[in-house]
Design a protein around this motif. Structure first.
Motif, PDB file in Angstrom:
ATOM      1  N   TRP A   1      24.513  50.553  55.466  1.00 56.48           N
ATOM      2  CA  TRP A   1      23.837  50.533  54.167  1.00 56.48           C
ATOM      3  C   TRP A   1      22.617  51.462  54.183  1.00 56.48           C
ATOM      4  O   TRP A   1      22.395  52.228  53.238  1.00 56.48           O
ATOM      5  CB  TRP A   1      23.390  49.117  53.816  1.00 56.48           C
ATOM      6  CG  TRP A   1      24.485  48.209  53.373  1.00 56.48           C
ATOM      7  CD1 TRP A   1      25.241  47.384  54.160  1.00 56.48           C
ATOM      8  CD2 TRP A   1      24.968  48.021  52.028  1.00 56.48           C
ATOM      9  NE1 TRP A   1      26.152  46.694  53.400  1.00 56.48           N
ATOM     10  CE2 TRP A   1      26.002  47.059  52.086  1.00 56.48           C
ATOM     11  CE3 TRP A   1      24.594  48.553  50.798  1.00 56.48           C
ATOM     12  CZ2 TRP A   1      26.690  46.637  50.943  1.00 56.48           C
ATOM     13  CZ3 TRP A   1      25.276  48.140  49.653  1.00 56.48           C
ATOM     14  CH2 TRP A   1      26.316  47.194  49.735  1.00 56.48           C
ATOM     15  N   LEU A   2      21.843  51.384  55.244  1.00 57.63           N
ATOM     16  CA  LEU A   2      20.628  52.201  55.330  1.00 57.63           C
ATOM     17  C   LEU A   2      20.966  53.680  55.445  1.00 57.63           C
ATOM     18  O   LEU A   2      20.310  54.525  54.832  1.00 57.63           O
ATOM     19  CB  LEU A   2      19.786  51.748  56.519  1.00 57.63           C
ATOM     20  CG  LEU A   2      19.309  50.292  56.489  1.00 57.63           C
ATOM     21  CD1 LEU A   2      18.488  49.978  57.728  1.00 57.63           C
ATOM     22  CD2 LEU A   2      18.507  50.015  55.214  1.00 57.63           C
ATOM     23  N   LEU A   3      21.973  54.001  56.230  1.00 52.26           N
ATOM     24  CA  LEU A   3      22.356  55.398  56.403  1.00 52.26           C
ATOM     25  C   LEU A   3      22.821  56.013  55.083  1.00 52.26           C
ATOM     26  O   LEU A   3      22.476  57.159  54.756  1.00 52.26           O
ATOM     27  CB  LEU A   3      23.459  55.519  57.455  1.00 52.26           C
ATOM     28  CG  LEU A   3      23.047  55.167  58.891  1.00 52.26           C
ATOM     29  CD1 LEU A   3      24.269  55.160  59.804  1.00 52.26           C
ATOM     30  CD2 LEU A   3      21.997  56.147  59.410  1.00 52.26           C
ATOM     31  N   ARG A   4      23.575  55.249  54.318  1.00 52.30           N
ATOM     32  CA  ARG A   4      24.038  55.765  53.029  1.00 52.30           C
ATOM     33  C   ARG A   4      22.869  55.957  52.069  1.00 52.30           C
ATOM     34  O   ARG A   4      22.837  56.928  51.304  1.00 52.30           O
ATOM     35  CB  ARG A   4      25.080  54.818  52.436  1.00 52.30           C
ATOM     36  CG  ARG A   4      26.348  54.769  53.267  1.00 52.30           C
ATOM     37  CD  ARG A   4      27.465  54.036  52.581  1.00 52.30           C
ATOM     38  NE  ARG A   4      28.609  53.896  53.474  1.00 52.30           N
ATOM     39  CZ  ARG A   4      29.859  53.740  53.077  1.00 52.30           C
ATOM     40  NH1 ARG A   4      30.143  53.717  51.786  1.00 52.30           N
ATOM     41  NH2 ARG A   4      30.840  53.606  53.955  1.00 52.30           N
ATOM     42  N   ALA A   5      21.924  55.030  52.101  1.00 49.81           N
ATOM     43  CA  ALA A   5      20.752  55.178  51.237  1.00 49.81           C
ATOM     44  C   ALA A   5      19.899  56.372  51.649  1.00 49.81           C
ATOM     45  O   ALA A   5      19.431  57.149  50.802  1.00 49.81           O
ATOM     46  CB  ALA A   5      19.925  53.895  51.269  1.00 49.81           C
ATOM     47  N   LEU A   6      19.699  56.542  52.949  1.00 49.26           N
ATOM     48  CA  LEU A   6      18.841  57.616  53.449  1.00 49.26           C
ATOM     49  C   LEU A   6      19.431  58.994  53.206  1.00 49.26           C
ATOM     50  O   LEU A   6      18.699  59.945  52.895  1.00 49.26           O
ATOM     51  CB  LEU A   6      18.598  57.416  54.951  1.00 49.26           C
ATOM     52  CG  LEU A   6      17.666  56.265  55.338  1.00 49.26           C
ATOM     53  CD1 LEU A   6      17.819  55.931  56.812  1.00 49.26           C
ATOM     54  CD2 LEU A   6      16.217  56.609  55.015  1.00 49.26           C
ATOM     55  N   THR A   7      20.730  59.140  53.350  1.00 47.28           N
ATOM     56  CA  THR A   7      21.348  60.461  53.217  1.00 47.28           C
ATOM     57  C   THR A   7      21.351  60.951  51.772  1.00 47.28           C
ATOM     58  O   THR A   7      21.445  62.161  51.529  1.00 47.28           O
ATOM     59  CB  THR A   7      22.789  60.455  53.753  1.00 47.28           C
ATOM     60  OG1 THR A   7      23.528  59.399  53.124  1.00 47.28           O
ATOM     61  CG2 THR A   7      22.799  60.259  55.257  1.00 47.28           C
ATOM     62  N   THR A   8      21.237  60.048  50.810  1.00 45.78           N
ATOM     63  CA  THR A   8      21.255  60.452  49.407  1.00 45.78           C
ATOM     64  C   THR A   8      19.881  60.389  48.758  1.00 45.78           C
ATOM     65  O   THR A   8      19.738  60.758  47.582  1.00 45.78           O
ATOM     66  CB  THR A   8      22.224  59.558  48.607  1.00 45.78           C
ATOM     67  OG1 THR A   8      21.886  58.184  48.814  1.00 45.78           O
ATOM     68  CG2 THR A   8      23.659  59.806  49.055  1.00 45.78           C
TER      69      THR A   8
ATOM     70  N   LYS B   1      20.787  60.313  63.799  1.00 48.92           N
ATOM     71  CA  LYS B   1      20.448  61.628  64.343  1.00 48.92           C
ATOM     72  C   LYS B   1      21.444  62.680  63.880  1.00 48.92           C
ATOM     73  O   LYS B   1      21.076  63.797  63.505  1.00 48.92           O
ATOM     74  CB  LYS B   1      20.397  61.575  65.864  1.00 48.92           C
ATOM     75  CG  LYS B   1      19.887  62.851  66.500  1.00 48.92           C
ATOM     76  CD  LYS B   1      19.683  62.685  67.998  1.00 48.92           C
ATOM     77  CE  LYS B   1      19.094  63.944  68.619  1.00 48.92           C
ATOM     78  NZ  LYS B   1      18.874  63.788  70.079  1.00 48.92           N
ATOM     79  N   ARG B   2      22.714  62.319  63.897  1.00 42.02           N
ATOM     80  CA  ARG B   2      23.763  63.251  63.461  1.00 42.02           C
ATOM     81  C   ARG B   2      23.596  63.622  61.986  1.00 42.02           C
ATOM     82  O   ARG B   2      23.846  64.763  61.589  1.00 42.02           O
ATOM     83  CB  ARG B   2      25.128  62.600  63.703  1.00 42.02           C
ATOM     84  CG  ARG B   2      26.312  63.503  63.410  1.00 42.02           C
ATOM     85  CD  ARG B   2      27.597  62.884  63.931  1.00 42.02           C
ATOM     86  NE  ARG B   2      27.901  61.614  63.282  1.00 42.02           N
ATOM     87  CZ  ARG B   2      27.833  60.425  63.868  1.00 42.02           C
ATOM     88  NH1 ARG B   2      27.459  60.329  65.140  1.00 42.02           N
ATOM     89  NH2 ARG B   2      28.141  59.320  63.208  1.00 42.02           N
ATOM     90  N   LEU B   3      23.140  62.668  61.183  1.00 41.41           N
ATOM     91  CA  LEU B   3      22.965  62.905  59.753  1.00 41.41           C
ATOM     92  C   LEU B   3      21.604  63.514  59.414  1.00 41.41           C
ATOM     93  O   LEU B   3      21.367  63.885  58.267  1.00 41.41           O
ATOM     94  CB  LEU B   3      23.126  61.578  58.990  1.00 41.41           C
ATOM     95  CG  LEU B   3      24.523  60.958  59.019  1.00 41.41           C
ATOM     96  CD1 LEU B   3      24.471  59.522  58.504  1.00 41.41           C
ATOM     97  CD2 LEU B   3      25.499  61.793  58.194  1.00 41.41           C
ATOM     98  N   GLY B   4      20.730  63.594  60.404  1.00 39.65           N
ATOM     99  CA  GLY B   4      19.413  64.184  60.180  1.00 39.65           C
ATOM    100  C   GLY B   4      18.439  63.277  59.452  1.00 39.65           C
ATOM    101  O   GLY B   4      17.507  63.770  58.799  1.00 39.65           O
TER     102      GLY B   4
END
Length: 245
Positions: free
Chosen positions: A50-57, A81-84
């Motif tokens: 959930w957090l990764l999806r929120a952070l990437t957008t 890290k992979r998603l920056g």
């Protein structure tokens, strides 16, 4: 193979560990994060999907996650890290119920993790302690869509129906500002993905000592779903605000 390893394999093709399609996840985040620069906390974050999806957008978002699984948190750090987005994500390895933050949060997430607090209302009480004024909670919980079988009751316990679940939340001082009830398609897709991923792993690793265990687990879980709870289990997500802030 332990339970955590089996769960990791089962969710290979469904990293959101709840019966939600990607577009449903996106809409829930939109309602939970109306500005895009919020501080977000996930209690029981697992691999922090959930957090990764929120952070990437949302490039101005900052997030923290709490979970007891070191393996899941390691995977989350690697993905971040992979998603920056690793510079905007802090992860805590501890019991969610024991977490004491240094700040308050604009959104607190707990989807499919209310067992960490012994139920829905205790989870909301814990979320309230972490919530900034005007903040929101995104919570996901199971309910009985129709009268469950004895086998389903044994597996999931004494859940409420949909209306009673929402009534209890409102009576506890919360107002829903958005909600999503998982469709039959979402519920089925989740189950097929989990037990199909396990079965595929077993068939792809014929020489692995854990093959028989994993295949047996896939078959048993699929059977429990089809014969036990498929016709009665439901899943609800709510975006909530405090009725009196």
């Amino acid at each position: 193979m332990n339970r955590e390893q089996i769960s990791m394999i089962a969710h290979t093709d469904h990293p959101i560990k709840s019966p939600l399609a990607d577009d449903s996840v996106g809409r829930l985040l939109e309602h939970g994060l109306p500005r895009g620069d919020e501080r977000v906390l996930d209690l029981g974050c697992g691999t922090a999907e959930w957090l990764l999806r929120a952070l990437t957008t949302r490039p101005h978002l900052h997030a923290e996650g709490v979970d007891v699984s070191a393996v899941a948190l390691t995977q989350a750090r690697q993905a971040a890290k992979r998603l920056g987005v690793d510079d905007r994500l802090v992860l805590h390895h501890q019991e969610a119920a024991d977490f004491v933050p240094s700040q308050q949060f604009d959104l607190v997430i707990s989807v499919g993790a209310t067992h960490a607090f012994d139920g829905l209302l205790p989870t909301l009480a814990a979320a309230r302690e972490h919530l900034a004024p005007g903040g929101r909670v995104l919570i996901g919980e199971s309910f009985w869509d129709r009268t469950p079988s004895p086998a389903a009751l044994e597996m999931f316990g004494d859940l409420d129906d949909l209306a009673t679940t929402v009534d209890r939340v409102v009576a506890a001082g919360w107002t829903p500002v958005h909600g999503h009830v998982s469709s039959r398609s979402e519920l089925d897709a989740y189950e097929w993905a989990c037990w199909g991923s396990l079965a595929s792993w077993a068939l792809d690793h014929p020489a692995d000592p854990a093959r028989a265990q994993v295949l047996e687990t896939a078959n048993a879980q699929r059977s429990q779903w089809l014969h036990g709870y498929r016709d009665s289990f439901g899943f609800l997500c709510l975006v909530l605000r405090r009725t009196s802030d």
